[in-house]
Design an enzyme around this catalytic site. Structure first.
Site, PDB file in Angstrom:
ATOM      1  N   CYS A 250       0.357  -1.545  -0.249  1.00 38.69           N
ATOM      2  CA  CYS A 250       0.067  -0.185  -0.540  1.00 38.69           C
ATOM      3  C   CYS A 250       1.421   1.353   0.069  1.00 38.69           C
ATOM      4  O   CYS A 250       0.350   2.223  -0.114  1.00 38.69           O
ATOM      5  CB  CYS A 250      -1.257  -0.326   1.176  1.00 38.69           C
ATOM      6  SG  CYS A 250      -2.230  -1.339   1.003  1.00 38.69           S
TER       7      CYS A 250
ATOM      8  N   HIS B 221      -3.386   7.261   3.099  1.00 38.90           N
ATOM      9  CA  HIS B 221      -3.659   5.798   2.013  1.00 38.90           C
ATOM     10  C   HIS B 221      -5.103   5.094   3.013  1.00 38.90           C
ATOM     11  O   HIS B 221      -5.107   5.513   4.029  1.00 38.90           O
ATOM     12  CB  HIS B 221      -2.176   4.748   2.373  1.00 38.90           C
ATOM     13  CG  HIS B 221      -3.021   3.346   2.527  1.00 38.90           C
ATOM     14  ND1 HIS B 221      -3.427   2.811   1.471  1.00 38.90           N
ATOM     15  CD2 HIS B 221      -3.424   1.962   3.207  1.00 38.90           C
ATOM     16  CE1 HIS B 221      -3.591   1.687   1.228  1.00 38.90           C
ATOM     17  NE2 HIS B 221      -3.794   1.048   2.715  1.00 38.90           N
TER      18      HIS B 221
ATOM     19  N   ASN C 202     -10.094  -0.754   0.306  1.00 37.44           N
ATOM     20  CA  ASN C 202      -8.648  -0.836   1.100  1.00 37.44           C
ATOM     21  C   ASN C 202      -8.199  -1.308  -1.267  1.00 37.44           C
ATOM     22  O   ASN C 202      -8.185  -2.258  -1.048  1.00 37.44           O
ATOM     23  CB  ASN C 202      -7.503  -1.406   1.922  1.00 37.44           C
ATOM     24  CG  ASN C 202      -6.793  -1.501   1.730  1.00 37.44           C
ATOM     25  OD1 ASN C 202      -5.904  -0.585   0.448  1.00 37.44           O
ATOM     26  ND2 ASN C 202      -5.547  -1.745   2.997  1.00 37.44           N
TER      27      ASN C 202
HETATM   28  N1  ACO Z   1     -17.590  -9.618  10.713  1.00 39.99           N
HETATM   29  C1  ACO Z   1     -18.229 -10.370  11.266  1.00 39.99           C
HETATM   30  N2  ACO Z   1     -17.250 -10.683  12.485  1.00 39.99           N
HETATM   31  C2  ACO Z   1     -15.335 -10.737  12.006  1.00 39.99           C
HETATM   32  C3  ACO Z   1     -15.594  -9.868  10.716  1.00 39.99           C
HETATM   33  C4  ACO Z   1     -16.100  -9.721  10.000  1.00 39.99           C
HETATM   34  N3  ACO Z   1     -15.774  -8.928   8.958  1.00 39.99           N
HETATM   35  N4  ACO Z   1     -13.739 -10.300  10.719  1.00 39.99           N
HETATM   36  C5  ACO Z   1     -13.921 -10.948  11.902  1.00 39.99           C
HETATM   37  N5  ACO Z   1     -14.194 -10.766  13.031  1.00 39.99           N
HETATM   38  C6  ACO Z   1     -14.433 -10.616  13.761  1.00 39.99           C
HETATM   39  C7  ACO Z   1     -13.031 -11.688  14.735  1.00 39.99           C
HETATM   40  O1  ACO Z   1     -12.971 -13.491  14.634  1.00 39.99           O
HETATM   41  C8  ACO Z   1     -13.436 -11.893  16.143  1.00 39.99           C
HETATM   42  O2  ACO Z   1     -13.481 -12.364  16.495  1.00 39.99           O
HETATM   43  P1  ACO Z   1     -13.998 -13.462  17.888  1.00 39.99           P
HETATM   44  O3  ACO Z   1     -14.138 -12.092  18.893  1.00 39.99           O
HETATM   45  O4  ACO Z   1     -14.637 -13.870  18.365  1.00 39.99           O
HETATM   46  O5  ACO Z   1     -12.495 -13.986  18.276  1.00 39.99           O
HETATM   47  C9  ACO Z   1     -14.034 -10.223  16.024  1.00 39.99           C
HETATM   48  O6  ACO Z   1     -14.345 -10.142  15.040  1.00 39.99           O
HETATM   49  C10 ACO Z   1     -12.987  -9.504  16.622  1.00 39.99           C
HETATM   50  O7  ACO Z   1     -11.803  -9.428  15.243  1.00 39.99           O
HETATM   51  P2  ACO Z   1     -10.377  -8.401  15.364  1.00 39.99           P
HETATM   52  O8  ACO Z   1      -9.673  -8.798  14.621  1.00 39.99           O
HETATM   53  O9  ACO Z   1      -9.844  -8.354  17.247  1.00 39.99           O
HETATM   54  O10 ACO Z   1     -10.801  -6.903  15.086  1.00 39.99           O
HETATM   55  P3  ACO Z   1     -11.000  -5.486  15.523  1.00 39.99           P
HETATM   56  O11 ACO Z   1     -11.372  -4.756  16.323  1.00 39.99           O
HETATM   57  O12 ACO Z   1      -9.140  -5.927  15.313  1.00 39.99           O
HETATM   58  O13 ACO Z   1     -11.495  -5.287  13.330  1.00 39.99           O
HETATM   59  C11 ACO Z   1      -9.527  -5.186  11.442  1.00 39.99           C
HETATM   60  C12 ACO Z   1     -10.542  -5.825  12.376  1.00 39.99           C
HETATM   61  C13 ACO Z   1     -10.930  -4.411  10.624  1.00 39.99           C
HETATM   62  C14 ACO Z   1      -9.926  -6.099  10.407  1.00 39.99           C
HETATM   63  C15 ACO Z   1      -9.123  -4.090  12.051  1.00 39.99           C
HETATM   64  O14 ACO Z   1      -7.296  -5.207  12.971  1.00 39.99           O
HETATM   65  C16 ACO Z   1      -8.012  -3.387  11.192  1.00 39.99           C
HETATM   66  O15 ACO Z   1      -8.348  -2.922   9.891  1.00 39.99           O
HETATM   67  N6  ACO Z   1      -6.839  -3.916  10.828  1.00 39.99           N
HETATM   68  C17 ACO Z   1      -5.811  -3.175   9.819  1.00 39.99           C
HETATM   69  C18 ACO Z   1      -5.940  -4.346   8.116  1.00 39.99           C
HETATM   70  C19 ACO Z   1      -5.732  -3.138   7.635  1.00 39.99           C
HETATM   71  O16 ACO Z   1      -5.669  -2.380   7.152  1.00 39.99           O
HETATM   72  N7  ACO Z   1      -4.796  -4.535   6.485  1.00 39.99           N
HETATM   73  C20 ACO Z   1      -3.947  -4.335   4.588  1.00 39.99           C
HETATM   74  C21 ACO Z   1      -2.944  -2.613   5.366  1.00 39.99           C
HETATM   75  S1  ACO Z   1      -1.921  -2.287   3.988  1.00 39.99           S
HETATM   76  C22 ACO Z   1      -1.520  -3.900   2.638  1.00 39.99           C
HETATM   77  O17 ACO Z   1      -0.696  -2.979   2.178  1.00 39.99           O
HETATM   78  C23 ACO Z   1      -2.841  -4.806   2.081  1.00 39.99           C
END
Ligand code: ACO
Length: 330
Positions: free
Chosen positions: A117, A257, A287
């Site tokens: 990214c 980004h 994204n």
């Molecule tokens: N729908 C419903 N529930 C979900 C989903 C979904 N789509 N995805 C995960 N969950 C659940 C998980 O299983 C977890 O359940 P559990 O508590 O029973 O285990 C719960 O939601 C919480 O999951 P977390 O991963 O802790 O949630 P978080 O608040 O951290 O949000 C997210 C997750 C949105 C992915 C966040 O961590 C994030 O945005 N991280 C950065 C990711 C990113 O930007 N990646 C791209 C990088 S750039 C590149 O180079 C491509």
């Protein structure tokens, strides 16, 4: 105000987004998720998905042609063509060569850069260096992605986040006093496994078992990435502003980004930029990796949010990990 004198100007931009819209409601029918969860945790409402057969080079070439036509630059006048992508159409040759052929940039040298990214900002800085060194007069810098091709559509933790699209910018050597004021970049390969496609390269060649395990698709530790992203973008923004001789108060618009609204809010807070000055379009596109910043810049220019004289700060982070920030004066 700044004492830095830019020598490379961003002259025009363009964007290309697939027509197909995939909403959170649509995703509810594909994996166990909800519109509410996706909106609250990410800010994303919908994303664009490329039609089958649409290539990264197709999206990139369309964005590039729009940028060139706005700059009134014929394709033969492009000296340097740089693409950033995490989704090349083939491993060999580079997708930038396919784009060169599609747009008719017959006099350019073309290459791909892979910094996930952060790739568009990395490439802007490369183009800036090439132009400042006199390697050419005009550079075409493109970020293009078909993220939908490397996502596991059964993994709710990743498939709700990404979208497809492309953006492009034309850069020129300039003595106008406008342009790129400063950059800051960094990488941390010790965190490479936080976001990767484990199989398909030399380390783990694709075989039947790895295909069944979907190791050729994106694997991500979202929570760790989240924390690293905020720290990296905020710190890099501060360093880039300092190099430009500016403070957060001098920034008219931040065009970061677009990964997650909570990442943007936390980054803006740490960077000392009010959210009213942060451009957000991730609700509509998700994204798009290296395409997010050029698409957002293009929308800001089109909407008149960036005016002559505006100081714009862009910051990015991505797999690698990689990160960076660029300060422009338009
Ligand atoms: N729908 C419903 N529930 C979900 C989903 C979904 N789509 N995805 C995960 N969950 C659940 C998980 O299983 C977890 O359940 P559990 O508590 O029973 O285990 C719960 O939601 C919480 O999951 P977390 O991963 O802790 O949630 P978080 O608040 O951290 O949000 C997210 C997750 C949105 C992915 C966040 O961590 C994030 O945005 N991280 C950065 C990711 C990113 O930007 N990646 C791209 C990088 S750039 C590149 O180079 C491509």
């Amino acid at each position: 105000m700044t004492s830095v004198r830019p020598s490379v100007e961003l002259v025009s931009t363009g964007r290309s987004l697939p027509d197909r819209v995939l909403t959170n409601k649509d995703l509810e029918g594909m994996v166990e998720t909800s519109d509410e969860w996706i909106r609250e945790r990410t800010g994303i409402r919908e994303r664009r998905i490329a039609a089958e057969g649409t290539l990264t080079a197709d999206l990139g070439a369309t964005a590039a042609e729009i940028a060139l036509s706005r700059a009134e630059v014929p394709p033969e006048e492009v000296d340097i063509l740089l693409l950033s992508t995490a989704t090349p159409d083939r491993w060999l040759p580079s997708t930038s060569c396919d784009i060169q052929s599609k747009v008719g940039a017959t006099n350019a040298f073309a290459s791909d850069l892979h910094a996930a990214c952060s790739g568009f900002l990395y490439n802007l800085s490369l183009a800036e260096a090439y132009l400042a060194m006199g390697r050419g007069e005009v550079a075409l810098v493109i970020g293009a992605e078909v993220m939908s091709s490397i996502i596991d559509w059964e993994d709710r933790a990743t498939c709700v986040l990404f979208g497809d699209g492309a953006g492009a910018a034309v850069l020129r050597r300039s003595d106008t006093g406008r342009g790129i004021l400063a950059n800051d970049f960094g990488s941390d390969g010790t965190l490479a496994d936080l976001l990767c496609r484990p199989a398909g390269g030399v380390q783990a060649p694709l075989d039947k078992e790895r295909l069944i395990q979907k190791d050729h698709l994106v694997h991500m530790s979202g929570r760790e990435i989240f924390k690293a992203a905020v720290r990296a973008m905020a710190d890099s923004s501060a360093r880039a502003l300092e190099k430009a001789g500016l403070t957060p108060d001098d920034v008219d618009l931040m065009v970061p980004h677009q990964a997650n609204i909570r990442i943007l809010e936390a980054t803006a807070r740490y960077a000392g930029i009010p959210m009213e000055k942060v451009y957000v379009n991730l609700d509509r596109y998700g994204n798009m990796s290296s395409a997010t910043i050029p698409v957002a810049l293009d929308e800001c220019l089109e909407q008149g949010l960036i005016k002559p004289g505006s100081v714009v700060l862009s910051a990015a982070f991505g797999a690698g990990l990689t990160w960076g920030a660029t300060v422009f004066q338009f």
